[in-house]
Design an enzyme around this catalytic site. Structure first.
Site, PDB file in Angstrom:
ATOM      1  N   TYR A  15      47.196  54.684  29.519  1.00 57.36           N
ATOM      2  CA  TYR A  15      45.892  54.134  29.885  1.00 57.36           C
ATOM      3  C   TYR A  15      44.852  55.213  30.178  1.00 57.36           C
ATOM      4  O   TYR A  15      43.701  54.901  30.496  1.00 57.36           O
ATOM      5  CB  TYR A  15      46.028  53.253  31.130  1.00 57.36           C
ATOM      6  N   HIS A  20      39.024  50.651  30.240  1.00 61.92           N
ATOM      7  CA  HIS A  20      39.265  50.026  31.537  1.00 61.92           C
ATOM      8  C   HIS A  20      39.436  51.056  32.650  1.00 61.92           C
ATOM      9  O   HIS A  20      39.453  50.699  33.826  1.00 61.92           O
ATOM     10  CB  HIS A  20      40.523  49.162  31.442  1.00 61.92           C
ATOM     11  N   TYR A  64      47.858  49.018  39.839  1.00 66.43           N
ATOM     12  CA  TYR A  64      47.343  48.399  38.617  1.00 66.43           C
ATOM     13  C   TYR A  64      46.104  47.588  38.956  1.00 66.43           C
ATOM     14  O   TYR A  64      45.885  47.163  40.091  1.00 66.43           O
ATOM     15  CB  TYR A  64      48.389  47.554  37.888  1.00 66.43           C
ATOM     16  N   ASN A  66      44.720  44.597  38.526  1.00 63.03           N
ATOM     17  CA  ASN A  66      44.594  43.251  39.082  1.00 63.03           C
ATOM     18  C   ASN A  66      45.052  43.126  40.529  1.00 63.03           C
ATOM     19  O   ASN A  66      44.882  42.074  41.141  1.00 63.03           O
ATOM     20  CB  ASN A  66      45.370  42.254  38.214  1.00 63.03           C
ATOM     21  N   ASN A 112      38.779  41.332  37.089  1.00 61.57           N
ATOM     22  CA  ASN A 112      39.919  40.997  37.929  1.00 61.57           C
ATOM     23  C   ASN A 112      40.126  41.976  39.092  1.00 61.57           C
ATOM     24  O   ASN A 112      40.542  41.584  40.176  1.00 61.57           O
ATOM     25  CB  ASN A 112      41.195  40.927  37.090  1.00 61.57           C
TER      26      ASN A 112
END
Length: 202
Positions: A15, A20, A64, A66, A112
Site C-alpha cells: 500500500y 489511499h 488499517y 477503517n 471510512n
C-alpha cells in the site's frame, strides 16, 4: 502547545504508494524534512517534531484505514488533548488530484477512516485536511482506484503537496485555523511564462 497530527493510510509495502495512503506520505515527508524517525508504538508509528515552541505528534495508525478511530482515541487520551488540537489528513476522491481542503469540523464525506474516527470520538468537531486524488475510475472500480499506485506524474506532485499541507498545519498552531484555511484552501496559481516576441532579422 501540543497537537496530534494523524495521517491516514494502510500499513504494508503493497500500500506504500497508493492513493489511499496520502496521509502517510505527508507525514513521511514531514519526518524526513525534520530529520526524525518514526517509532512503532501502541496503535501505530509515531514521531515528534517541533515548530516555534509547538510540538506535533505525528501518528500513522497501524489499525488499517477503517479502524483508524481506535488509534486516534488512544493517543488523544494518552496526550490529554482537546479535540481542537487534532488534525487528520486523508485522501478524497471528490476533489481533483492536487486540490487541498482544510475544514475545522464536518462530516466524513463517505471516507471510512474519517467516519470511524468520528464514531470513536463521538464527535466530528476536529480539523481535517482532505487531499484530492481525483476519481478517474469506471463504475464499480473505486476500490481498485484508491488502492492503486500513483502515476509517475502524481508522484512528482506529492512533495509540493506535502510541503503546503505541513505549512498549513504549522499555520494552524500560530495564526489559527480560520486564517490557515484561507491560505491552504487557495490553490497556487501556475507561474506565468513570459511570451517572447519573434524579432525578424533585418
Amino acid at each position: 502547545m501540543e497537537y496530534l497530527v494523524v495521517g491516514l493510510g494502510n500499513i504494508g509495502a503493497e500500500y506504500a504508494n497508493t492513493r489511499h495512503n496520502m496521509g502517510f506520505m505527508v507525514l513521511d515527508a514531514w519526518a524526513q524534512a525534520s530529520n526524525v524517525l518514526f517509532k512503532t508504538d501502541r496503535y501505530g508509528d509515531v514521531a515528534e517534531v517541533s515548530f516555534k515552541g509547538r510540538w506535533f505528534v505525528l501518528l500513522k495508525p497501524n489499525t488499517y484505514m477503517n479502524l483508524s478511530g481506535n488509534a486516534v482515541r488512544y493517543w488523544m487520551q494518552k496526550l490529554h488533548l482537546p479535540l481542537e488540537n487534532l488534525i487528520v489528513i486523508s485522501d478524497d476522491i471528490a476533489l481533483p488530484f492536487g486540490s487541498i481542503r482544510m475544514r475545522a469540523n464536518g462530516s466524513s464525506g463517505g471516507h471510512n477512516g474519517l467516519q470511524d474516527i468520528t464514531d470513536k470520538l463521538e464527535s466530528d468537531q476536529w480539523a481535517r485536511i482532505r487531499v484530492g486524488i481525483g476519481n478517474e475510475f469506471s463504475r464499480g472500480r473505486q476500490v481498485d482506484y484508491v488502492l492503486g499506485p500513483l502515476s509517475d506524474e502524481e508522484k512528482a506532485e506529492v512533495p509540493q503537496l506535502a510541503a503546503r499541507i505541513i505549512q498549513g498545519i504549522k499555520d494552524v498552531s500560530t495564526i489559527g485555523i480560520g486564517r490557515a484555511m484561507n491560505t491552504l484552501n487557495t490553490r497556487p496559481k501556475p507561474e506565468k511564462t513570459e511570451k517572447k516576441e519573434n524579432v525578424a532579422d533585418s
